[in-house]
Design an enzyme around this catalytic site. Structure first.
Site, PDB file in Angstrom:
ATOM      1  N   LYS A 111       0.811  -1.208   0.022  1.00 61.57           N
ATOM      2  CA  LYS A 111      -0.049   0.086  -0.121  1.00 61.57           C
ATOM      3  C   LYS A 111       1.037   1.418   0.014  1.00 61.57           C
ATOM      4  O   LYS A 111       2.036   1.051   0.579  1.00 61.57           O
ATOM      5  CB  LYS A 111      -0.771   0.037   1.194  1.00 61.57           C
ATOM      6  CG  LYS A 111      -2.105   1.087   1.361  1.00 61.57           C
ATOM      7  CD  LYS A 111      -3.249   0.391   0.332  1.00 61.57           C
ATOM      8  CE  LYS A 111      -4.360   1.115   0.111  1.00 61.57           C
ATOM      9  NZ  LYS A 111      -5.545   0.586  -0.231  1.00 61.57           N
ATOM     10  N   ASP A 157      -6.881   4.557  -4.515  1.00 62.23           N
ATOM     11  CA  ASP A 157      -7.685   4.281  -3.419  1.00 62.23           C
ATOM     12  C   ASP A 157      -8.347   5.783  -3.076  1.00 62.23           C
ATOM     13  O   ASP A 157      -8.385   6.530  -4.033  1.00 62.23           O
ATOM     14  CB  ASP A 157      -6.684   3.895  -2.157  1.00 62.23           C
ATOM     15  CG  ASP A 157      -7.351   3.393  -0.780  1.00 62.23           C
ATOM     16  OD1 ASP A 157      -7.930   2.350  -0.963  1.00 62.23           O
ATOM     17  OD2 ASP A 157      -7.258   4.472   0.135  1.00 62.23           O
TER      18      ASP A 157
HETATM   19  P1  NDP Z   1     -12.839   7.910  -2.780  1.00 61.94           P
HETATM   20  O1  NDP Z   1     -11.741   8.892  -2.640  1.00 61.94           O
HETATM   21  O2  NDP Z   1     -13.344   7.503  -4.124  1.00 61.94           O
HETATM   22  O3  NDP Z   1     -14.059   8.262  -1.908  1.00 61.94           O
HETATM   23  C1  NDP Z   1     -13.918   8.101  -0.394  1.00 61.94           C
HETATM   24  C2  NDP Z   1     -15.378   8.773   0.051  1.00 61.94           C
HETATM   25  O4  NDP Z   1     -15.170   8.801   1.497  1.00 61.94           O
HETATM   26  C3  NDP Z   1     -15.425  10.057  -0.321  1.00 61.94           C
HETATM   27  O5  NDP Z   1     -16.907  10.263  -0.237  1.00 61.94           O
HETATM   28  C4  NDP Z   1     -14.772  10.907   1.079  1.00 61.94           C
HETATM   29  O6  NDP Z   1     -15.345  12.132   1.488  1.00 61.94           O
HETATM   30  C5  NDP Z   1     -15.323   9.721   2.189  1.00 61.94           C
HETATM   31  N1  NDP Z   1     -14.191   9.807   3.213  1.00 61.94           N
HETATM   32  C6  NDP Z   1     -12.767   9.788   2.992  1.00 61.94           C
HETATM   33  N2  NDP Z   1     -12.202  10.087   4.517  1.00 61.94           N
HETATM   34  C7  NDP Z   1     -13.256  10.407   4.961  1.00 61.94           C
HETATM   35  C8  NDP Z   1     -13.359  10.620   6.472  1.00 61.94           C
HETATM   36  N3  NDP Z   1     -12.129  10.565   7.408  1.00 61.94           N
HETATM   37  N4  NDP Z   1     -14.450  10.903   7.073  1.00 61.94           N
HETATM   38  C9  NDP Z   1     -15.838  10.833   6.371  1.00 61.94           C
HETATM   39  N5  NDP Z   1     -15.664  10.594   5.164  1.00 61.94           N
HETATM   40  C10 NDP Z   1     -14.410  10.338   4.356  1.00 61.94           C
HETATM   41  O7  NDP Z   1     -12.294   6.575  -2.355  1.00 61.94           O
HETATM   42  P2  NDP Z   1     -12.797   4.967  -2.447  1.00 61.94           P
HETATM   43  O8  NDP Z   1     -14.238   5.139  -2.618  1.00 61.94           O
HETATM   44  O9  NDP Z   1     -11.639   4.427  -3.647  1.00 61.94           O
HETATM   45  O10 NDP Z   1     -12.467   4.222  -1.236  1.00 61.94           O
HETATM   46  C11 NDP Z   1     -13.277   4.052  -0.099  1.00 61.94           C
HETATM   47  C12 NDP Z   1     -12.858   3.162   0.651  1.00 61.94           C
HETATM   48  O11 NDP Z   1     -12.878   1.817   0.143  1.00 61.94           O
HETATM   49  C13 NDP Z   1     -11.460   3.227   1.348  1.00 61.94           C
HETATM   50  O12 NDP Z   1     -11.657   2.797   2.818  1.00 61.94           O
HETATM   51  C14 NDP Z   1     -10.657   2.348   0.548  1.00 61.94           C
HETATM   52  O13 NDP Z   1      -9.392   2.056   1.227  1.00 61.94           O
HETATM   53  C15 NDP Z   1     -11.621   1.397   0.265  1.00 61.94           C
HETATM   54  N6  NDP Z   1     -11.091   0.567  -0.823  1.00 61.94           N
HETATM   55  C16 NDP Z   1     -11.383   1.212  -2.072  1.00 61.94           C
HETATM   56  C17 NDP Z   1     -10.955   0.236  -3.102  1.00 61.94           C
HETATM   57  C18 NDP Z   1     -10.989   0.823  -4.579  1.00 61.94           C
HETATM   58  O14 NDP Z   1     -11.072   0.029  -5.457  1.00 61.94           O
HETATM   59  N7  NDP Z   1     -11.287   2.344  -4.735  1.00 61.94           N
HETATM   60  C19 NDP Z   1     -10.593  -1.276  -2.929  1.00 61.94           C
HETATM   61  C20 NDP Z   1     -10.882  -1.883  -1.654  1.00 61.94           C
HETATM   62  C21 NDP Z   1     -11.143  -0.800  -0.489  1.00 61.94           C
HETATM   63  P3  NDP Z   1     -14.273  13.557   1.005  1.00 61.94           P
HETATM   64  O15 NDP Z   1     -14.810  13.634  -0.568  1.00 61.94           O
HETATM   65  O16 NDP Z   1     -15.219  14.628   1.597  1.00 61.94           O
HETATM   66  O17 NDP Z   1     -12.907  13.363   1.377  1.00 61.94           O
END
Ligand code: NDP
Length: 449
Positions: free
Chosen positions: A122, A162
């Site tokens: 990562k 991510d």
């Molecule tokens: P994105 O950046 O596309 O979206 C993240 C979302 O979560 C946004 O809406 C963001 O809001 C919100 N968010 C992030 N940090 C916080 C926080 N501290 N408190 C509240 N809301 C928060 O990321 P992904 O959708 O790709 O990832 C989401 C989760 O899924 C993560 O845990 C990631 O590790 C996991 N994941 C992702 C994969 C992938 O293929 N993308 C694969 C496996 C797991 P804001 O825009 O306001 O920051």
């Protein structure tokens, strides 16, 4: 506390998320170690919890006003026993070494569960992409890759996206890698379709989390049709989780970002989802704007230091946490149970605290930990690597079918391992044991390296 946990917490006391992830695995695999004394002799726990390599580097970049900034870049190459390191890059101000190590550690087990040949890693940076222009993003990505390129490669370490790293960032990172190495290889996944990406990769994590939920419900002879669902986040995972739930006849009531959440009693339909995708992916706006467009929806702003998250305090059948780590605490888990939620499928990595997980297990919810439920993303990344090696593009149906088969297989693997160790229906124990045994056996086969 076990000896190994004590030594990890003493050596790196501030890495709380890493301790949390390791503690869960150690508790799950204790019966495996009791059954296999050779694992203790080979100190597998000490070896599997120590990264093979950690790369930490300076990332200088210039903003649009020609002001120079410096961020910190990371790549944690955790374990390569079953394949090249594989795992995403996260750009978020909260990124630090402890977060990177927890994510890399989880990735090792997740990747093992997919049945594909991928080790775990990562990386990322404490850079905040919010409010940055396209050219600032490009300069940052180029500077980040100007160091990272030395450490990665299609047979060494294959990063992906991510939080904060989507198609735009993968494009800028890939462009710089190609320029520096003078080669066009599958060194990153999540690429755009017209230059090496795979169909279904953007959808894969969200779709996979829903496919896993479908498998869990099938054990109880139920389906998603007519079920109400709470989804958090509004990024990649949340969007495609919502899309698949709608397709399978469920009703999504909530979505969020770090500023707050929306509750739409009528449900978020395909048309509303398309407008969220435009808002988030193109206009890069806030979820609060949804309530301006659809006045029946209620927007609630996030508290600065909340005791609980009101998003999880609505009546519903299922929950799909898809934002970030530890977004469901003990009180949230109690609220979910109180409100009738019977299934939790984790799209995010470690979104539930250890106390919340205990409540889900105690109340016998259908609870899928992230390392099983969100493995669809990395699984299709593995399929993207396979297509890149063959210089082929598989059609959408083929990739989606493979994703479904992989999610079904992970579900069965978890249930079988849990059953074998006397914990039927416990997906946490099942996922940890199955992933652990596969990686540890490969490590032992390869000697003390
Ligand atoms: P994105 O950046 O596309 O979206 C993240 C979302 O979560 C946004 O809406 C963001 O809001 C919100 N968010 C992030 N940090 C916080 C926080 N501290 N408190 C509240 N809301 C928060 O990321 P992904 O959708 O790709 O990832 C989401 C989760 O899924 C993560 O845990 C990631 O590790 C996991 N994941 C992702 C994969 C992938 O293929 N993308 C694969 C496996 C797991 P804001 O825009 O306001 O920051």
């Amino acid at each position: 506390m076990t000896d190994i946990m004590q030594s990890i917490t003493e050596r790196d006391p501030v890495e709380k998320e890493f301790h949390q992830a390791v503690d869960e695995v150690i508790n799950s695999v204790k019966p495996v170690l009791d059954r296999h004394p050779e694992y203790r002799q080979a100190a597998v726990l000490a070896r599997i919890t120590e990264p093979e390599r950690v790369i930490l580097f300076r990332v200088p970049w210039m903003d649009d006003e020609e002001q120079v900034h410096v961020n910190r870049g990371f790549r944690v190459e955790m374990n390569s026993a079953i394949g090249p390191y594989k795992g995403g890059l996260r750009f978020h101000p909260s990124v630090n070494l402890g977060i990177m190590k927890f994510l890399a550690f989880e990735q090792v087990f997740k990747n093992a569960l997919t049945t594909l040949a991928m080790g775990g890693g990562k990386g990322g940076s404490d850079f905040n992409p919010k409010g940055k222009s396209d050219s600032e993003m490009m300069r940052f990505c180029q500077s980040f890759m100007a160091e990272l390129y030395r450490h990665i490669g299609p047979n060494t370490d294959v990063p992906a996206g991510d939080i904060g790293v989507g198609a735009r960032e993968i494009g800028f990172l890939f462009g710089m890698y190609k320029k520096l190495k003078n080669e066009f290889t599958g060194v990153l996944t999540g690429k755009s379709l017209n230059w090496g990406g795979s169909l279904i990769r953007p959808e894969a994590t969200g779709y996979g989390s829903v496919y896993f939920a479908v498998e869990m419900l099938a054990v109880k002879r139920q389906t998603l049709k007519g079920k109400t669902c709470l989804v958090s986040g509004s990024g990649n995972v949340a969007q495609y989780t919502t899309e698949k739930i709608i397709e399978l006849g469920g009703k999504v009531l909530t979505l969020s970002d770090s500023s707050g959440y929306i509750y739409d009693e009528e449900g978020i339909d395909s048309e509303k989802l398309a407008s969220i995708q435009k808002l988030k992916n193109i206009q890069r706006g806030r979820i609060s704007e949804y309530a301006d467009e659809y006045p029946n929806a209620v927007y609630t702003e996030a508290e600065p230091s909340p005791d609980y998250n009101p998003l999880w305090n609505h009546k519903a059948d299922c929950a799909f946490p898809s934002a970030t780590e530890n977004e469901i605490n003990k009180k949230d888990a109690q609220n979910l149970v109180k409100n009738g939620v019977k299934l939790v499928s984790e799209g995010a990595n470690m979104p539930s605290t250890a106390e919340a997980v205990d409540i889900f297990l105690d109340k016998k919810l259908l609870y899928a930990p992230g390392k099983a439920a969100n493995a669809g993303g990395v699984a299709v990344s593995g399929l993207e690597m396979a297509q890149n090696s063959m210089r082929l593009n598989w059609p959408m149906e083929e990739v989606d079918n493979r994703l479904k088969i992989i999610m079904r297989s992970i579900h069965k693997t978890c249930l079988d391992a849990a059953e074998e160790y006397g914990q039927p229906g416990n997906y946490v124990i099942g996922a940890n044991i199955a992933g652990f045994v596969k990686v540890v056996n490969a490590m032992l086969d390869q000697g003390l390296v």
